[in-house]
Motif scaffolding. Structure first.
Motif, mmCIF file in Angstrom:
data_model
loop_
_atom_site.group_PDB
_atom_site.id
_atom_site.type_symbol
_atom_site.label_atom_id
_atom_site.label_comp_id
_atom_site.label_asym_id
_atom_site.label_seq_id
_atom_site.Cartn_x
_atom_site.Cartn_y
_atom_site.Cartn_z
ATOM 1 N N PHE A 109 3.225 11.020 5.408
ATOM 2 C CA PHE A 109 2.072 11.027 4.224
ATOM 3 C C PHE A 109 0.777 11.000 5.042
ATOM 4 N N MET A 110 0.516 9.915 5.929
ATOM 5 C CA MET A 110 -0.843 9.855 6.493
ATOM 6 C C MET A 110 -1.082 11.031 7.456
ATOM 7 N N LYS A 111 -0.341 11.421 8.200
ATOM 8 C CA LYS A 111 -0.346 12.740 9.070
ATOM 9 C C LYS A 111 -0.658 13.783 8.103
ATOM 10 N N VAL A 112 -0.127 14.166 7.159
ATOM 11 C CA VAL A 112 -0.627 15.206 5.908
ATOM 12 C C VAL A 112 -2.081 14.840 5.591
ATOM 13 N N VAL A 113 -2.132 13.969 4.970
ATOM 14 C CA VAL A 113 -3.614 13.420 4.538
ATOM 15 C C VAL A 113 -4.764 13.411 5.728
ATOM 16 N N ASN A 114 -4.531 12.932 6.722
ATOM 17 C CA ASN A 114 -5.145 13.143 7.659
ATOM 18 C C ASN A 114 -5.527 14.549 8.364
ATOM 19 N N SER A 115 -4.614 15.319 8.072
ATOM 20 C CA SER A 115 -4.885 16.944 8.583
ATOM 21 C C SER A 115 -5.622 17.604 7.443
ATOM 22 N N GLY A 116 -5.983 17.187 6.537
ATOM 23 C CA GLY A 116 -7.266 17.807 5.594
ATOM 24 C C GLY A 116 -6.588 17.876 4.166
ATOM 25 N N PHE A 117 -5.265 17.231 3.647
ATOM 26 C CA PHE A 117 -4.873 17.262 2.386
ATOM 27 C C PHE A 117 -5.687 16.285 1.827
ATOM 28 N N THR A 118 -6.951 16.701 0.888
ATOM 29 C CA THR A 118 -7.652 15.678 0.408
ATOM 30 C C THR A 118 -7.401 15.086 -0.686
ATOM 31 N N SER A 119 -6.395 15.288 -1.350
ATOM 32 C CA SER A 119 -5.974 14.628 -2.628
ATOM 33 C C SER A 119 -4.197 14.683 -2.608
ATOM 34 N N LEU A 120 -3.815 13.481 -2.573
ATOM 35 C CA LEU A 120 -2.386 13.424 -2.410
ATOM 36 C C LEU A 120 -1.655 12.344 -3.056
ATOM 37 N N PRO A 121 -1.684 12.163 -4.404
ATOM 38 C CA PRO A 121 -1.216 10.873 -5.040
ATOM 39 C C PRO A 121 0.017 10.691 -4.609
ATOM 40 N N ALA A 122 0.480 9.334 -4.437
ATOM 41 C CA ALA A 122 1.732 8.919 -4.066
ATOM 42 C C ALA A 122 1.880 7.661 -4.761
ATOM 43 N N LYS A 123 3.417 7.261 -4.925
ATOM 44 C CA LYS A 123 4.036 6.204 -5.462
ATOM 45 C C LYS A 123 4.718 5.602 -4.222
ATOM 46 N N PHE A 124 4.440 4.025 -4.083
ATOM 47 C CA PHE A 124 5.004 3.486 -3.049
ATOM 48 C C PHE A 124 6.236 2.766 -3.498
ATOM 49 N N ASN A 125 7.298 2.910 -2.920
ATOM 50 C CA ASN A 125 8.557 2.379 -3.448
ATOM 51 C C ASN A 125 9.075 1.172 -2.498
ATOM 52 N N THR A 126 8.231 1.024 -1.577
ATOM 53 C CA THR A 126 8.666 0.208 -0.426
ATOM 54 C C THR A 126 7.450 -0.448 0.246
ATOM 55 N N ASP A 127 7.368 -1.633 0.877
ATOM 56 C CA ASP A 127 6.366 -2.127 1.509
ATOM 57 C C ASP A 127 6.323 -1.493 3.011
#
Length: 195
Positions: free
Chosen positions: A176-194
């Motif tokens: 997720f972080m790799k994709v966001v940092n590559s330019g995906f400026t908006s990517l909502p996420a639901k965290f099911n884990t710590d």
């Protein structure tokens, strides 16, 4: 008596393809060549190079908020890798900044939800302007340019639910972080884990 209600035509597909227009009067300092494989080659020939896209044939559905396309570029783009929204005026753009040369296809993601809301873009007749670089001497290939929904634009390797990426592990989070940092400026996420 029958009454007819005329509603504007609205694009209902999951993606609306856009093409670059090789000889458009709105192009500047570029040579644009459509290739047999569906890609376009852009060669920049001077300062402030740009190429326009085809116009939308119908209004976009409200959930079509992502502009996505693949590109390769033989040199750094300088300080610009920018999309302008018609009408083409200062401030109606999203600039990803300089991008490095890449021999592999890279997917560019532009969250255009703000442009749709703030600048009234996304109606029949609207088009885009791609500024692929700051100056001349850059060759870029572009393919699969489209406006689409967030859920359809999610990169491979993600599970999603209701348009949100599911983060179920540290590996999911790292991806997720790799994709966001590559330019995906908006990517909502639901965290099911710590993490």
């Amino acid at each position: 008596a029958l009454a007819w209600l005329a509603l504007p035509l609205q694009a209902r597909a999951e993606s609306v393809p856009l093409a670059l227009v090789p000889d458009a009067p709105g192009n500047n300092n570029v040579i644009v060549t459509p290739n047999e494989d569906g890609t376009f080659t852009i060669i920049t020939t001077g300062g402030d190079p740009f190429v326009v896209t085809t116009a939308l044939e119908a209004d976009l559905a409200d959930d079509m908020t992502m502009l996505v396309f693949d590109y390769k570029v033989d040199a750094s783009t300088g300080s610009d890798f920018e999309i302008f929204f018609s009408p083409f005026v200062g401030g109606h753009s999203i600039n990803k900044g300089g991008q490095p040369a890449t021999e592999e296809w890279v997917t560019a993601y532009f969250d255009i939800s703000g442009a749709r809301k703030d600048w009234g873009w996304g109606y029949a007749g609207n088009n885009l302007r791609l500024d692929p670089a700051t100056g001349g001497g850059v060759t870029m290939q572009v393919r699969n340019m489209r406006v689409t929904t967030l859920s359809e634009s999610l990169p491979e390797g993600f599970e999603s639910e209701d348009g949100m990426v599911l983060i179920n592990s540290q590996e999911d989070f790292d991806h997720f972080m790799k994709v966001v940092n590559s330019g995906f400026t908006s990517l909502p996420a639901k965290f099911n884990t710590d993490v």
